[in-house]
Structure formats: C-alpha cells, structure tokens
Design a protein around this motif. Structure first.
Motif, mmCIF file in Angstrom:
data_model
loop_
_atom_site.group_PDB
_atom_site.id
_atom_site.type_symbol
_atom_site.label_atom_id
_atom_site.label_comp_id
_atom_site.label_asym_id
_atom_site.label_seq_id
_atom_site.Cartn_x
_atom_site.Cartn_y
_atom_site.Cartn_z
ATOM 1 N N UNK A 1 0.852 -1.194 0.000
ATOM 2 C CA UNK A 1 0.000 0.000 0.000
ATOM 3 C C UNK A 1 0.886 1.242 0.000
ATOM 4 N N UNK A 2 0.563 2.191 -0.866
ATOM 5 C CA UNK A 2 1.347 3.406 -0.936
ATOM 6 C C UNK A 2 1.042 4.301 0.258
ATOM 7 N N UNK A 3 2.008 5.143 0.599
ATOM 8 C CA UNK A 3 1.908 5.992 1.778
ATOM 9 C C UNK A 3 0.682 6.885 1.751
ATOM 10 N N UNK A 4 0.321 7.418 0.574
ATOM 11 C CA UNK A 4 -0.803 8.349 0.485
ATOM 12 C C UNK A 4 -2.146 7.664 0.740
ATOM 13 N N UNK A 5 -2.162 6.320 0.608
ATOM 14 C CA UNK A 5 -3.409 5.589 0.810
ATOM 15 C C UNK A 5 -3.593 5.083 2.237
ATOM 16 N N UNK A 6 -2.594 5.244 3.084
ATOM 17 C CA UNK A 6 -2.689 4.738 4.452
ATOM 18 C C UNK A 6 -3.737 5.515 5.244
ATOM 19 N N UNK A 7 -4.430 4.770 6.110
ATOM 20 C CA UNK A 7 -5.457 5.383 6.959
ATOM 21 C C UNK A 7 -4.807 5.775 8.274
ATOM 22 N N UNK A 8 -4.767 7.059 8.564
ATOM 23 C CA UNK A 8 -4.061 7.560 9.732
ATOM 24 C C UNK A 8 -4.964 7.518 10.961
ATOM 25 N N UNK A 9 -4.496 6.831 12.012
ATOM 26 C CA UNK A 9 -5.233 6.748 13.272
ATOM 27 C C UNK A 9 -4.387 7.371 14.374
ATOM 28 N N UNK A 83 -14.547 5.303 25.548
ATOM 29 C CA UNK A 83 -13.648 5.399 24.394
ATOM 30 C C UNK A 83 -14.412 6.114 23.287
ATOM 31 N N UNK A 84 -13.926 7.279 22.917
ATOM 32 C CA UNK A 84 -14.586 8.090 21.887
ATOM 33 C C UNK A 84 -13.741 8.070 20.613
ATOM 34 N N UNK A 85 -14.380 7.877 19.481
ATOM 35 C CA UNK A 85 -13.622 7.928 18.228
ATOM 36 C C UNK A 85 -14.368 8.789 17.215
ATOM 37 N N UNK A 86 -13.614 9.537 16.448
ATOM 38 C CA UNK A 86 -14.190 10.438 15.453
ATOM 39 C C UNK A 86 -13.129 10.735 14.393
ATOM 40 N N UNK A 87 -13.588 11.255 13.266
ATOM 41 C CA UNK A 87 -12.668 11.597 12.181
ATOM 42 C C UNK A 87 -12.509 13.109 12.102
ATOM 43 N N UNK A 91 -6.956 13.256 10.811
ATOM 44 C CA UNK A 91 -7.043 11.806 10.741
ATOM 45 C C UNK A 91 -8.091 11.266 11.702
ATOM 46 N N UNK A 92 -8.200 9.957 11.750
ATOM 47 C CA UNK A 92 -9.172 9.340 12.651
ATOM 48 C C UNK A 92 -8.585 9.293 14.060
ATOM 49 N N UNK A 93 -9.370 9.719 15.034
ATOM 50 C CA UNK A 93 -8.884 9.778 16.412
ATOM 51 C C UNK A 93 -9.639 8.804 17.315
ATOM 52 N N UNK A 94 -8.880 8.155 18.178
ATOM 53 C CA UNK A 94 -9.446 7.320 19.242
ATOM 54 C C UNK A 94 -9.020 7.946 20.566
ATOM 55 N N UNK A 95 -10.003 8.317 21.370
ATOM 56 C CA UNK A 95 -9.730 9.040 22.616
ATOM 57 C C UNK A 95 -10.141 8.181 23.815
ATOM 58 N N UNK A 96 -9.181 7.904 24.682
ATOM 59 C CA UNK A 96 -9.446 7.174 25.922
ATOM 60 C C UNK A 96 -9.785 8.181 27.018
#
Length: 281
Positions: A1-9, A83-87, A91-96
């Motif tokens: 997978x190319x870098x530009x296609x990675x899903x950032x979390x 645990x809250x998650x949102x985009x 990027x996509x965030x996961x908040x504890x």
C-alpha cells in the motif's frame, strides 16, 4: 500500500476529574471558537491530548494533566470509562477517557482553554452545551462511582459484621470466665473447710481411711483449680501490704506489713478471685 493511501489513526487521552466532596466533574472550555474541534466536538471537553513521539500511556497522561490543569493538583487515576472515536481533518482519532479522583490543588489552565467549571451529572445531562460523547463519559463515570460506592459499602458491612462476630466471641469468652469465677468463688469456702479440717487431724489419725478420703477430695479440688488457671496468691509474713491483693483485718494496711495470713487468696486468669486476708502491723 502506498503511503498516500494509508489510513491515519491518532490516539489521545482525556481525564475526567471527579471531586467527591462536591459530587461534580471538571470540564474545560475550548478557547479557539473558530477551530474544527469547537465546531464539531463542542465547546466543552476534558483536559488531555495526544502523544509525543515514543511516549508511553502513563507518561503521556501525566504530562497532559500538568500542561492543561497545572502541576499542583493531587489526583488518582481510577479507570477508563469511555472510548470516543471520530474523524478529524488530521485523521481518525481514538480518545481514551480516564476517570480520576481529584483531591486538591489549584486548576491552572493552558492556552488551549479559557474557562473551567465543576458541574454535576444532572446539570451536564440537561444542558445542550455538552455533546453526547461528553455526556456518555459522565454517565459511565457516574455508574462506575455508584458501583464503587456500593462495593465499598458492602465491604464496610462485611467488616462491621466480622468485627461484631469477634466482639460477640470476646463477650462470650468474658462471660464464660466470669461465670466460672462465680462458681469457683462458691467452692473456695469448701476448700477452706477441708484445709481447716486436715489441720486439726491428730498425727496418729492421718493414716485413717476417712482422712485419706478428705485428702483425696481436697486434691481433686486443687486439680480443678489448676485446670482452670486458678493459682494461689503467694504471700508470707513480713511482706509489704499490697491493697491490690491483700485485705487487711484490723487496720487499713497503709504503710504496714503482713503479720499473719488469715485466709488464702486466689487469682483466675490473672484476675483477683479472692484477696488474701491478712493481719497487719
């Protein structure tokens, strides 16, 4: 997978401080009213933030607390309650969301926030200023605290019951001891009479069967005393009068000495069963 296609979390942590004295939670207000977070996640949030490079959870949480509410507060992290998650644009965030007991210390806000409030769960639930993710966090925290309180109450009840059982056992033991003391006190005159009778038996009659019978019964009584931790109080003529264990016959015994033992005294389990009756001079 190319870098530009990675899903950032991205991982972040928030702290929901709870003051048990007030029964209220701490919320802080976002300063940048034009930013994405303010417009999408709401004006109010909990102190916290993201991770620095190669930073572990505990270290990151401690750093964020110091940066956002000051270095002077005393607290204890309890558990993760939401645990809250949102985009977001980043990027996509996961908040504890961690629940923490707040004990003391001045709240000193960072430049990211311009206001803070201590607010009750009921006020948070009714207000439209707070987004659902924040309300869910407070709701879960309230349930956690309620369960913790119920568990503490159960533990206290259990401890109280155990203490009650121990207290009752001690009381029963003391009652048994006192009951024995009362019975033994009634037997003492019998032993006194046996000793007085034997003291007056002529020497030539000591081998008679009836005398041997009296001696045997006296020995049985003495064995009963020994088996129940009853001991004779030792005293002899010339000893200093001790009002704790002696009873003076004639005179008050003050600054006097024992002249003669009139009647033996006994202890039972360290307690005075009967004081030694003595003449003093």
């Amino acid at each position: 997978m190319q870098k530009k296609d990675r899903y950032k979390v991205l991982l972040a942590q928030k702290v929901l401080f709870y003051d048990r004295k007030q029964d209220k939670f701490l919320v802080v207000k976002v300063k940048n009213k034009e930013g994405w977070y303010y417009k999408n996640m709401g004006p109010w949030e909990f102190p916290g933030g993201g991770f620095d490079e190669a930073e572990i959870l505990e270290k990151s949480l401690k750093r964020e607390i110091q940066e956002e509410v000051g270095t002077d507060i005393e607290y204890k992290i309890l558990d993760i309650v939401h645990v809250n998650d949102y985009t977001a644009p980043s990027g996509h965030k996961i908040v504890l969301v961690h629940l923490a007991d707040y004990f003391s210390g001045e709240i000193v806000l960072s430049e990211e926030h311009d206001e803070y409030e201590w607010i009750s769960p009921e006020e948070i639930e009714k207000s439209k200023e707070y987004k659902n993710w924040l309300k869910f966090s407070v709701l879960n925290a309230s349930k956690y605290i309620e369960k913790e309180s119920a568990l503490d109450s159960w533990k206290r009840c259990q401890a109280d019951f155990e203490n009650y059982k121990k207290s009752q056992a001690r009381a029963q033991e003391e009652f048994t001891k006192f009951a024995k003391m009362d019975i033994i006190s009634q037997i003492l005159p019998v032993l006194d009479n046996f000793e007085a009778s034997l003291a007056h038996v002529p020497a030539h009659s000591r081998e008679n069967k009836w005398v041997e019978g009296i001696v045997y019964i006296k020995k049985q009584l003495e064995d009963i005393f020994k088996n129940n931790n009853i001991e004779e109080i030792e005293v002899k003529a010339g000893d200093k009068f001790d009002p704790e264990v002696h009873e003076a016959v004639g005179g008050d015994g003050k600054k006097q000495k024992v002249a003669k033992i009139i009647q033996k005294g006994y202890r039972m389990n360290g307690r005075i069963l009967r004081a030694v009756r003595v003449e003093v001079n």
